[in-house]
Design a protein around this motif. Structure first.
Motif, PDB file in Angstrom:
ATOM      1  N   UNK A 154      26.096 -14.392  32.630  1.00  0.00           N
ATOM      2  CA  UNK A 154      27.179 -13.842  31.817  1.00  0.00           C
ATOM      3  C   UNK A 154      28.476 -13.754  32.618  1.00  0.00           C
ATOM      4  N   UNK A 155      28.367 -13.387  33.906  1.00  0.00           N
ATOM      5  CA  UNK A 155      29.552 -13.314  34.778  1.00  0.00           C
ATOM      6  C   UNK A 155      30.125 -14.709  35.013  1.00  0.00           C
ATOM      7  N   UNK A 156      29.242 -15.642  35.296  1.00  0.00           N
ATOM      8  CA  UNK A 156      29.686 -17.011  35.576  1.00  0.00           C
ATOM      9  C   UNK A 156      30.450 -17.577  34.383  1.00  0.00           C
ATOM     10  N   UNK A 231      25.075 -11.605  44.955  1.00  0.00           N
ATOM     11  CA  UNK A 231      24.515 -10.517  44.163  1.00  0.00           C
ATOM     12  C   UNK A 231      23.061 -10.281  44.584  1.00  0.00           C
ATOM     13  N   UNK A 232      22.555  -9.068  44.377  1.00  0.00           N
ATOM     14  CA  UNK A 232      21.145  -8.821  44.693  1.00  0.00           C
ATOM     15  C   UNK A 232      20.221  -9.746  43.900  1.00  0.00           C
ATOM     16  N   UNK A 233      19.154 -10.190  44.538  1.00  0.00           N
ATOM     17  CA  UNK A 233      18.207 -11.091  43.865  1.00  0.00           C
ATOM     18  C   UNK A 233      17.419 -10.371  42.791  1.00  0.00           C
ATOM     19  N   UNK A 234      17.242  -9.068  42.945  1.00  0.00           N
ATOM     20  CA  UNK A 234      16.492  -8.277  41.974  1.00  0.00           C
ATOM     21  C   UNK A 234      17.238  -6.981  41.692  1.00  0.00           C
ATOM     22  N   UNK A 235      16.828  -6.303  40.633  1.00  0.00           N
ATOM     23  CA  UNK A 235      17.432  -5.015  40.312  1.00  0.00           C
ATOM     24  C   UNK A 235      18.678  -5.164  39.476  1.00  0.00           C
ATOM     25  N   UNK A 236      19.360  -4.026  39.280  1.00  0.00           N
ATOM     26  CA  UNK A 236      20.545  -4.001  38.438  1.00  0.00           C
ATOM     27  C   UNK A 236      21.724  -4.676  39.124  1.00  0.00           C
ATOM     28  N   UNK A 237      22.575  -5.321  38.321  1.00  0.00           N
ATOM     29  CA  UNK A 237      23.789  -5.931  38.840  1.00  0.00           C
ATOM     30  C   UNK A 237      24.796  -4.843  39.203  1.00  0.00           C
TER      31      UNK A 237
END
Length: 266
Positions: A154-156, A231-237
């Motif tokens: 979505x960011x991209x 960005x983190x590979x897992x978890x919340x953005x």
């Protein structure tokens, strides 16, 4: 250390100079943060590597997690800890940081987020471009030499399909990564009255957009430089934009800025 209160909620929000030492460099790097816990502590310590080039200033939006204090600033060799007490969000933090840096006599200011996503190895190139006379340096992960990992789709799409094209059209300069907060500004850009940085209308996310547009439109020297954002590979953005309402507000501010709402003669 005695707490010093500055700002008037017009030129900049009221803020505390909670810790400081004398200016040592020509350039400053301001870290914008609020409640980032151990991430900001780790980042500030890592930025000590670049102390020969820049003075590190932490511009805190009013954290309540106890992550920032004078002991950390001293350990990391930082220049100052500013704490916003007046109204507003990111753009208000920016006005706070710029007010302080201009008063301290810096010739240019690099800005970066304090959530640990940005690669600090781009700091020397930012300094070099300021030294070479550029007025607005936009970090980009989408140009040759740039790097990004785990960027949410979505960011991209938002950056490449909507955000960057709109700002590029308004600026007359092709930007590729206009949501990236890793940037640099010259003193002459920040003090231009026709750009009008120090106005209370800049209270959310508009000031980043306004500076990118006006720097190019007014003929200042503008350039993009490669940066890294992971960005983190897992978890919340990691984000301060919450839910559909927050996203809608950001899009509205983008359109308003691109259509001239924040021009000084508007």
């Amino acid at each position: 250390m005695e707490t010093i209160l500055r700002g008037d909620d017009v030129r900049s929000p009221r803020y505390e100079v909670a810790w400081e030492r004398p200016r040592a460099k020509q350039w400053a790097i301001c870290v914008f943060v609020i409640n980032e816990g151990e991430k900001i502590r780790k980042q500030v310590r890592a930025m000590a590597e670049h102390a020969p080039l820049v003075d590190v200033i932490v511009a805190d939006g009013g954290s309540t997690d106890g992550s920032l204090d004078g002991a950390l600033m001293q350990e990391a060799g930082a220049k100052a800890l500013l704490v916003k007490r007046g109204p507003g969000k990111l753009s208000a933090q920016m006005r706070m940081a710029f007010d302080y840096c201009l008063a301290e006599g810096y010739d240019g200011v690099i800005v970066i987020d304090g959530n640990g996503k940005d690669g600090l190895d781009a700091i020397p190139s930012m300094v070099e471009l300021l030294e070479n006379g550029f007025d607005h340096v936009q970090g980009s992960r989408f140009i040759p030499g740039g790097h990004h990992e785990n960027t949410p789709l979505s960011r991209y799409l938002a950056v490449n399909v909507l955000h960057a094209p709109l700002i590029s059209l308004a600026a007359g300069f092709r930007y590729t990564d206009t949501t990236n907060g890793f940037r640099a500004y010259s003193r002459r850009l920040l003090t231009d009255p026709e750009i009008g940085v120090f106005r209370p209308c800049f209270d959310r996310y508009q000031l980043h957009y306004h500076l990118a547009i006006k720097a190019a439109a007014f003929g200042y020297r503008v350039i993009e430089t490669p940066v890294s954002r992971v960005y983190p590979a897992t978890g919340k953005t990691p984000t301060k934009i919450k839910g559909f309402g927050g996203l809608f507000a950001v899009m509205r501010q983008l359109v308003e800025t691109c259509t001239g709402k924040y021009d000084t003669d508007a």
